[in-house]
Motif scaffolding. Structure first.
Motif, short mmCIF file in Angstrom:
data_model
loop_
_atom_site.label_atom_id
_atom_site.label_comp_id
_atom_site.label_asym_id
_atom_site.label_seq_id
_atom_site.Cartn_x
_atom_site.Cartn_y
_atom_site.Cartn_z
N LEU A 176 0.83 -1.20 0.00
CA LEU A 176 0.00 0.00 0.00
C LEU A 176 0.87 1.26 0.00
CD1 LEU A 176 -2.90 1.05 0.06
CD2 LEU A 176 -2.79 0.99 2.55
N ALA A 177 1.98 1.23 0.70
CA ALA A 177 2.89 2.38 0.70
C ALA A 177 3.46 2.62 -0.70
CB ALA A 177 4.02 2.15 1.70
N ALA A 178 3.79 1.55 -1.40
CA ALA A 178 4.34 1.69 -2.76
C ALA A 178 3.32 2.31 -3.71
CB ALA A 178 4.81 0.34 -3.28
N VAL A 179 2.10 1.81 -3.68
CA VAL A 179 1.08 2.34 -4.59
C VAL A 179 0.77 3.80 -4.26
CG1 VAL A 179 -0.98 1.58 -3.35
CG2 VAL A 179 -1.09 1.84 -5.78
N ASN A 180 0.74 4.15 -3.00
CA ASN A 180 0.47 5.55 -2.63
C ASN A 180 1.64 6.46 -2.99
OD1 ASN A 180 -2.20 5.67 -1.49
ND2 ASN A 180 -1.41 4.31 0.08
#
Length: 171
Positions: free
Chosen positions: A112-116
């Protein structure tokens, strides 16, 4: 008298909770049998049983959110005059805020951190394109920023007016 009853109740429940923890093995996280069982699991089983595994929202939410990143990347081919400043500003803010939040929550959700992070990057690029386009029209960077500011303020006032109207209507 009433404070003694409360104190006795607190002490008795605390003792009962500690006994239950001992009985059910809570607090024994790193046992050799658990480590051996983890080594025997296949990669698929570990992914399936992970707290951020395939059967949780921690996995599927980022997978679905990649569609926003892909849509933002596809907008790189659109002319800058057709891009929405408020939409791309919101994507930038969302990306920045949620990237930070993903590092705070437990379990840490790196997917989720990567996509955000990429969502924020796409938003920054698009806002930069809008800024450069408006600067070329206005002639000076100050005028471009002022026109962007007016657009954001006007849309925020519009949202506030709609919200107030909805609140008055429901009251």
């Amino acid at each position: 008298m009433s404070s003694r009853v409360g104190l006795r109740f607190f002490e008795n429940t605390r003792a009962a909770f500690r006994n239950a923890q001992r009985r059910f093995g809570a607090g024994r996280r790193f046992q050799s049998s658990d480590a051996a069982a983890a080594e025997q699991q296949s990669t698929f089983q570990r992914l399936w049983n992970s707290p951020v595994g395939v059967k949780t929202v921690h996995f599927w939410a980022p997978v679905m959110k990649w569609s926003l990143v892909i849509a933002g990347i596809s907008d790189l081919g659109r002319p800058a005059e057709k891009l929405s400043l408020t939409q791309n500003g919101a994507l930038t803010a969302t990306g920045a805020i949620w990237t930070r939040w993903c590092m705070i929550i437990t379990p840490k959700n790196y997917l989720l951190a990567a996509v955000n992070f990429f969502l924020g990057c796409v938003g920054v690029v698009q806002v930069g394109r809008i800024y450069n386009y408006r600067r070329s029209l206005e002639g000076s960077p100050v005028e471009a920023v002022k026109s962007m500011e007016h657009e954001v303020v006007d849309s925020a006032k519009e949202v506030v007016a709609k919200t107030e109207a909805a609140v008055e209507k429901s009251a």
